[in-house]
Design a protein around this motif. Structure first.
Motif, mmCIF file in Angstrom:
data_model
loop_
_atom_site.group_PDB
_atom_site.id
_atom_site.type_symbol
_atom_site.label_atom_id
_atom_site.label_comp_id
_atom_site.label_asym_id
_atom_site.label_seq_id
_atom_site.Cartn_x
_atom_site.Cartn_y
_atom_site.Cartn_z
ATOM 1 N N ARG A 208 0.838 -1.201 0.000
ATOM 2 C CA ARG A 208 0.000 0.000 0.000
ATOM 3 C C ARG A 208 0.872 1.249 0.000
ATOM 4 O O ARG A 208 2.036 1.231 0.399
ATOM 5 N N ARG A 209 0.267 2.314 -0.457
ATOM 6 C CA ARG A 209 0.981 3.579 -0.513
ATOM 7 C C ARG A 209 1.088 4.200 0.869
ATOM 8 O O ARG A 209 0.136 4.193 1.650
ATOM 9 N N LEU A 210 2.252 4.753 1.162
ATOM 10 C CA LEU A 210 2.465 5.467 2.412
ATOM 11 C C LEU A 210 2.103 6.932 2.211
ATOM 12 O O LEU A 210 2.507 7.552 1.228
ATOM 13 N N ASP A 211 1.316 7.498 3.147
ATOM 14 C CA ASP A 211 0.964 8.912 3.043
ATOM 15 C C ASP A 211 2.158 9.808 3.344
ATOM 16 O O ASP A 211 2.301 10.885 2.765
ATOM 17 N N ARG A 212 3.011 9.336 4.249
ATOM 18 C CA ARG A 212 4.157 10.148 4.671
ATOM 19 C C ARG A 212 5.303 9.221 5.061
ATOM 20 O O ARG A 212 5.082 8.138 5.604
ATOM 21 N N ILE A 213 6.532 9.671 4.800
ATOM 22 C CA ILE A 213 7.714 8.899 5.159
ATOM 23 C C ILE A 213 8.842 9.883 5.446
ATOM 24 O O ILE A 213 8.891 10.968 4.862
ATOM 25 N N SER A 214 9.732 9.520 6.341
ATOM 26 C CA SER A 214 10.841 10.420 6.680
ATOM 27 C C SER A 214 11.947 10.322 5.638
ATOM 28 O O SER A 214 12.031 9.357 4.873
ATOM 29 N N TYR A 215 12.802 11.335 5.603
ATOM 30 C CA TYR A 215 13.950 11.313 4.688
ATOM 31 C C TYR A 215 14.804 10.066 4.928
ATOM 32 O O TYR A 215 15.231 9.396 3.985
ATOM 33 N N THR A 216 15.067 9.775 6.193
ATOM 34 C CA THR A 216 15.948 8.647 6.519
ATOM 35 C C THR A 216 15.358 7.334 6.053
ATOM 36 O O THR A 216 16.057 6.474 5.491
ATOM 37 N N GLU A 217 14.060 7.161 6.253
ATOM 38 C CA GLU A 217 13.413 5.907 5.853
ATOM 39 C C GLU A 217 13.412 5.736 4.332
ATOM 40 O O GLU A 217 13.719 4.654 3.828
#
Length: 418
Positions: A208-217
């Motif tokens: 599934r699509r992620l709505d938000r993710i961190s730069y590091t991830e």
């Protein structure tokens, strides 16, 4: 559009947004038309768009970078890196000129620029240059005149005025570097997928699509096989605290926001996300070297030899009795030959391996993650050949034939489909 100013005599404040379109987005009339629609949408939001384009299409299509390279190889000539860069830069120049013409056809003033004209300055390394400076004054001047600026990605000018190319993922890097230098509100990376997914949808149907993710991830996922955005581009954005949206050219969905984790207000509900996604890379050879009791410096000599011969190594593990690392299957025979003949090592190679990466900023300091990974793979009868970890990632090396089963099992185990 009326421009607000801080005060008299200062440069107008511009809402700038960089829109980068990849090769698959520009491969045909439908994709190019949809890309134009996204530019029109940005203009309606009173945003000044800067468009960065890749070469149109993929291998086999006439203006793709790989096709240009094949054309060169078929001649039997062996040009040096400088002339190769001159040729490979043409794909993006064609895209910029064509896209500029499409905007003008819609009545939108547009100006095409090479990467160098847009102010991207690189070092002297042809084929894999690094950006050393961005001087975007010319881009800003055309934006002030009301033009949409269309920049050829993947390229720049060296400090001596030579055309250079930035290597794989170079257009992503061009986009975030320009966005950072222009102090854009964000960079939108348009591609043929809806955003950053929890796994490769060709392997995991439930991804599934992620709505938000961190730069590091997202950097961890990109470095470990996810091809949605180049990690060099993310690193530039992270340094500038520049938000990125990874979006589909073929929809109006907002996609995935790549940004710093938001600050949490007092009393705000916390939703724990232990693992963000599963990435994978295949076609690897595990190399194992036995270490004798008097070979205390063998690891130093091994890795210096690999560097000298420009063989990329990964998944390093050094113990008093063994040295383990991986190379690509294509480099296996060359690496083993160097180790055995130059260094006299007792080296063995296990080809056809796959690296699976379990990525998540929430796993740092949480006990039991590796235990769940091991339990999941044992239940699927998948031996673990090697492991390593960092603050945000746990890597496991498995036989390549078990890769698909392992990725699916780990995706289920960490409930990423929910």
């Amino acid at each position: 559009t009326r421009l607000r100013t801080l005060n008299k005599g200062r440069e107008p404040l511009l809402r700038i947004r960089v829109l980068k379109f990849g090769g698959t987005s520009l491969a045909d009339d439908e994709g190019r038309a949809r890309a134009v629609r996204h530019v029109v949408g940005a203009l309606r939001e009173e945003v000044r768009p800067v468009v960065v384009v890749s070469a149109m299409g993929r291998r086999g299509e006439p203006y793709a970078t790989d096709t240009l390279m094949e054309l060169l190889m078929r001649t039997g000539a062996q040009p040096d890196a400088r002339e190769t860069d001159l040729l490979l830069s043409c794909g993006e120049l064609i895209s910029a000129a064509v896209f500029c013409g499409l905007l003008q056809k819609e009545g939108i003033p547009a100006r095409a620029m090479t990467g160098g004209m847009a102010g991207i300055v690189t070092d002297e390394r042809h084929g894999d240059a690094r950006i050393v400076d961005v001087r975007p004054q010319a881009v800003r001047e055309w934006l002030l005149k009301g033009y949409v600026v269309v920049v050829a990605g993947f390229q720049g000018y060296s400090r001596t005025g030579e055309i250079t190319t930035l290597g794989r993922g170079g257009s992503d890097t061009s986009a975030t570097a320009l966005a950072a230098a222009l102090r854009a509100e964000r960079a939108d990376i348009f591609t043929d997928v809806d955003g950053v997914l929890t796994a490769d949808p060709r392997i995991v149907a439930e991804a599934r699509r992620l709505d938000r993710i961190s730069y590091t991830e997202v950097c961890s996922m990109a470095y470990n096989g996810a091809k949605v955005i180049h990690p060099r581009a993310v690193e530039i954005a992270m340094q500038a605290n520049l938000p990125i949206r990874v979006r589909s050219t073929f929809s109006d969905d907002e996609g995935t926001l790549v940004a710093s984790p938001p600050a949490r207000g007092e009393g705000e509900r916390v939703r724990e996300r232990l693992v963000t996604g599963i990435a994978h890379a295949q076609g690897l050879t595990q190399i194992q070297i036995g270490v004798g009791s008097e070979q205390y410096d063998l690891h130093m000599r091994v890795f210096k030899a690999m560097a000298k011969h420009q063989i990329s190594v990964d998944f390093l593990s050094v113990t008093p009795s063994d040295i383990l690392f991986t190379v690509s299957d294509e480099e296996r025979e060359r690496a083993l030959c160097i180790l055995r003949e130059e260094l006299g090592c007792r080296a063995q190679g296990l080809p056809g391996c796959a690296k699976i990466s379990v990525v998540g900023g929430g796993m740092n300091g949480v006990p039991g993650v590796m235990a769940r990974i091991a339990e999941t793979l044992i239940a699927e009868d998948i031996p673990i050949l090697q492991t390593a970890d960092s603050n945000t990632t746990i890597w496991v090396l498995v036989d390549g034939g078990s890769m698909v089963k392992a990725v699916r099992a780990l995706h289920r185990a960490f409930q990423l489909h929910e």
